[in-house]
Write an enzyme that holds these catalytic residues in place. Structure first.
Site, PDB file in Angstrom:
ATOM      1  N   GLU A   1      -9.059 -11.108   0.304  1.00 20.32           N
ATOM      2  CA  GLU A   1      -8.376  -9.993   0.988  1.00 20.32           C
ATOM      3  C   GLU A   1      -7.153  -9.587   0.177  1.00 20.32           C
ATOM      4  O   GLU A   1      -6.375 -10.439  -0.253  1.00 20.32           O
ATOM      5  CB  GLU A   1      -7.962 -10.423   2.397  1.00 20.32           C
TER       6      GLU A   1
ATOM      7  N   ALA B   1      -0.258  -1.004   9.268  1.00 22.97           N
ATOM      8  CA  ALA B   1       0.035  -0.950  10.704  1.00 22.97           C
ATOM      9  C   ALA B   1       0.198   0.495  11.153  1.00 22.97           C
ATOM     10  O   ALA B   1       0.926   1.274  10.536  1.00 22.97           O
ATOM     11  CB  ALA B   1       1.288  -1.748  11.014  1.00 22.97           C
TER      12      ALA B   1
END
Ligand code: FAD
Length: 292
Positions: free
Chosen positions: A17, A51
């Site tokens: 990731e 986010a």
């Protein structure tokens, strides 16, 4: 290639990731990381989604280049927080145009400075709704997040696992777990999943502890429990960064090798964009006999 078919071909599926650099940093910094890890032969590289949707174009651009330039399969994260269903359609179509076939469907968390954007009327509240939304499209493989210790908002692990079962039944092809440091927690989770009839393959999310402050932050955010062995490491080497990193890497290697001995279906390494440390870890793994 659809990631679900990788799990049918090999054990374990190895994935990394990475996260897009903040807007004020050049995009090239992340490609330096990828250049540094590509020869470790990951089965796929996933790219996080900022986010509340910040950095979204960077996620798509990086995921697309991983596939087109480096020939490595890619998993684009997508969160529904802060997006209307119409905006999600635009993003998904953009992903399709860029040749992205695998999406990690997440709820996300609102940015800390804008908690109000989370649940506007008409927006989705949970990842399951995004999974259902993605299932309207053909040709995508859909992954989702799982929490071996239960999601931090859940009062009981069991409640979270029931929600997870519903999410998988809505159309999830594979799961990737939140970081955890004690393998017994993962085995317990996996056994419970099987007992509940959830057979989707699960990649264990492993975050190496390279830095005491970062690890404390991750524990605060995720609610992961800290085993005594790691607490000892923090106490003993918390103020010695070089030693701490060395022991942190050893801890991750041992943790992963034990999972491999116990037949884990996938390892998802949270690289934190650190190529050198990722290389040391992967070179020390017992990854022989990966084809089924
Ligand atoms: P959900 O599956 O919706 O679950 C959220 C909470 O709601 C859980 O407590 C669940 O039990 C509960 N719940 C679910 N359904 C119901 C229901 N019907 N009724 C009541 N409660 C319910 N965040 C990002 O912003 N960007 C990323 O790229 C990113 N990548 C991640 C990758 C992985 C592998 C993981 C594990 C997490 C990632 N996250 C990312 C963090 C994730 O967005 C947060 O953990 C978020 O709080 C929950 O997302 P979710 O998709 O698990 O949500």
């Amino acid at each position: 290639m659809l990631i679900k078919s990788l799990y049918q071909q090999k054990t374990p599926v190895l994935s990394f990731e990475i996260f897009p650099p903040k807007p004020e940093y050049p995009l090239d910094t992340v490609f330096k990381t990828i250049e540094g890890i590509r020869d470790l032969n990951p089965d796929f590289i996933s790219v996080t989604y900022g986010a509340g949707g910040s950095n979204r174009s960077r996620t798509i651009e990086i995921a697309s280049r991983i596939k087109k330039t480096y020939g490595i399969e890619t998993l684009a994260h997508l969160t529904c927080v802060g997006h209307s269903p119409e905006e999600l359609d635009q993003i998904v179509n953009q992903m399709k145009d860029e040749g992205i076939e695998n999406i990690l469907a997440l709820r996300g968390d609102p940015p800390r400075d804008r908690p109000e954007i989370t649940f506007r009327p008409g927006n989705y509240r949970y990842a399951i709704e995004l999974v259902k939304h993605l299932r309207r499209y053909s040709g995508f493989c859909v992954g989702a997040a799982a929490y071996a210790e239960g999601h931090i908002e859940s009062k009981r692990w069991r409640d979270d696992w029931e929600h997870l079962r519903a999410k998988v039944e809505a159309g999830v092809d594979f799961l990737v777990t939140q970081l955890f440091f004690d393998n017994r927690i993962f085995y317990n989770f996996k056994e419970n999943m099987l007992r509940m009839g959830v057979t989707a393959p699960v990649s264990a999310g492993i975050m190496p502890v390279l830095n005491p402050n970062r690890i404390k932050k991750m524990i605060y955010l995720s609610g992961a429990s800290l085993p005594a062995k790691l607490l000892q490491l923090l106490d003993q080497y918390g103020d010695q960064p070089v030693e701490f990193e060395k022991f942190g890497i050893d801890y991750a290697v041992n943790q992963i090798n034990e999972l491999l001995e116990n037949g884990v279906e996938g390892i998802h390494l949270y690289t934190m964009n650190r190529a050198q440390q990722t290389r040391i870890i992967v070179k020390n793994l017992n990854l022989v006999g990966r084809n089924k």
